[in-house]
Design an enzyme around this catalytic site. Sequence first.
Site, mmCIF file in Angstrom:
data_model
loop_
_atom_site.group_PDB
_atom_site.id
_atom_site.type_symbol
_atom_site.label_atom_id
_atom_site.label_comp_id
_atom_site.label_asym_id
_atom_site.label_seq_id
_atom_site.Cartn_x
_atom_site.Cartn_y
_atom_site.Cartn_z
ATOM 1 N N GLU A 121 41.144 -29.130 3.003
ATOM 2 C CA GLU A 121 42.264 -29.253 3.953
ATOM 3 C C GLU A 121 42.001 -28.556 5.285
ATOM 4 O OE1 GLU A 121 47.042 -28.704 3.539
ATOM 5 O OE2 GLU A 121 45.904 -29.439 1.836
ATOM 6 N N ASP A 151 44.638 -28.982 -0.833
ATOM 7 C CA ASP A 151 45.610 -28.211 -1.615
ATOM 8 C C ASP A 151 46.304 -29.119 -2.622
ATOM 9 O OD1 ASP A 151 44.947 -26.044 -0.077
ATOM 10 O OD2 ASP A 151 46.722 -26.143 1.202
ATOM 11 N N TYR A 157 47.660 -19.618 -4.328
ATOM 12 C CA TYR A 157 48.341 -20.627 -3.501
ATOM 13 C C TYR A 157 49.807 -20.244 -3.308
ATOM 14 C CZ TYR A 157 49.426 -25.261 -1.666
ATOM 15 O OH TYR A 157 49.809 -26.300 -0.861
#
EC number: 5.6.2.1
Length: 663
Positions: free
Chosen positions: A10, A106, A306
């Site tokens: 990403e 992600d 995350y």
Amino acid sequence: MVMSWLIITEKDNTARRIASILFKDVKTLKKGRVSYYHSPSNDAYVVGLKGHIVELDFPKELNNWTKTPLEKLLQAELVKKVKERTISSILKEIAKKADRVTVATDYDREGELIGVEALEIVKSVNPTVKVDRVRYSAVTEKEIRSAFSKPVKVDFNLANAALARQKIDLIWGATLTRLISVHSGRMGKDFLSVGRVQTPTLRLIVDRELEIQNFKPEKYYEIFAEFEGFIAKHPKRYGSKEEAEKLFAKIGETAKVEEFTRRRMEENRPTPFNTTEFLREASKFMSPHKAMNIAETLYMNGYISYPRTDNTVYPPTINLIEIVSALSSVFPREAQIVLSQDKITPSRGRRETKDHPPIYPTGVAKRGELSKDEWTIYELVVRRFLATLAPKAVWDVRRVVLDSNGVKFVANGRQLVEAGWRDIYIYSKAEETELPLLKKGDVLRILKKRLEEKETKPPGRYSASSLIKMMEKLNLGTKSTRHEIIQKLVSRRYIHGNPFRPSETAFSVINVLKETAETITLPDMTAKLENEMDLIAEGKKREPEVVDESREMLLQILRAIDYRKLSKDLREGVKKDKIVGKCPECGGELVVRQSKAGKRFIGCSNYPDCTFTLPLPQNGTLYITAKQCKEHEIKEVKIRTKKGYWNLGCPYCNYLNWKKENS
């Protein structure tokens, strides 16, 4: 011909970290200003995107805000545009010779869509290439190697849910923003932004402010008795002063202990951080938007997991003791509190999901390695994590019930006996209250008795923390977007401060919409669309179907609007937002104006007959508050800069003080 392996991440720094974890012979290649990474021995390329490299937009012929009918705009077929041409070119170049493409963006809706957008570019030059997907929750060697050892398929339903959100938000946002901006006469840089989630959120803040403004305090009376070492309170409060005075007169010089209890109470540890709770706690130090940006940086650099997650239960795959041991080099005292237990059992929240674990530290950082704000967020995550594993706090809780001539009094006391997790999680203050040891039958002298007159208080304004909680409760936005919605309301000058106060424009927009198109301001419609997007992710609904339903919903709203009333009310309301007060020279309205040179100042509405002006700072965002100067009929002004809020106060007082100092 040797075929290549293309890995798509990403962001660039994630690409760099993943490349260095997977391969030993990484070389940095460049095309223009874009870096990407190559392992010659594996003929593998790792390319970092910049989030979405493709964007949706309306056809160019609909760009004119005043000439394009809104019904035509909302029914228009959206077009895709590549906004990062260099990255697109790199992807195509490598894709032509690739036999495997791995999506490593992600793992959430937005990440899946970002990966699918890149895949479409890849497949435009190599339609038969093999594609797989890796999912990870931390950019650490262990997590990345584990993810790449068990690739899965791309989840197109998940990507389509994000695509539906993107389309719906664009259609609703553009249509409603044009509607309000054109009819208020506020276009160009000063346009009025309206959105599917933004507007119901703004209504919450405006409605709360109206509650506060319309609140009528009511008097009530409470009775207290002071004893040696503590104060007790009569359990009832009275609306009638006469009734309270009658009871107050009955109180004698002593009181007898009717009941005394003492017990040990265990206080549960905080639950693991999900996104909502993390942002609520982080908002004590900075805006939720800034906190999330920092959390993402820490995640991409391998320091925390995350940060976009609903989960509040640690999965058994996380080696909690190993992490605590590693953290002991930076947080030795706190780690020891956890490790000294015979058995370590983490606390659990109510929500358990399988996509990502709660937010926890994945790497050890030293204070000097991070900026001040990065350290604040990292330390918050570390302390929360350690607190979830620490012993419970233990309190000595006491309660006494006393009687004086039939008048009851109650007092509570509590002392922290074992701090447990509270020694680690320093953000939650332990409030202790003294209450001496007593026994039933004790007779205590009343040192002083008090009858206090008090007033009921209005509800509090929403803080960043309480607003995020309310948005979650009403299903407004998602864990990943709520902080962005709040930031948009701040940047568009609808709200300011913390707790949040709405501007005059916010009142105008919400009040007009409540009268002409109330559906736009209610959370129900937005919550319904959120549920529809969940169904797309589950494969139970198709993206085009949900988008078309949302278009129809918006079309019905537009057709029900009284446009003449909308225009009149908006223009009157927006005008109020620029009024600072009454001109001290002629009694006209003082308004914020702009000179031909682009400099802002306060001038009189009766210009050129009245030339009264006041200077204003040229930098920062200007907010006219509701607070009026005690000396002049002028509202106080605040300026928001990158460093925070600066209270300028009354511009006239400010100018007179400056004049005095410089005379």
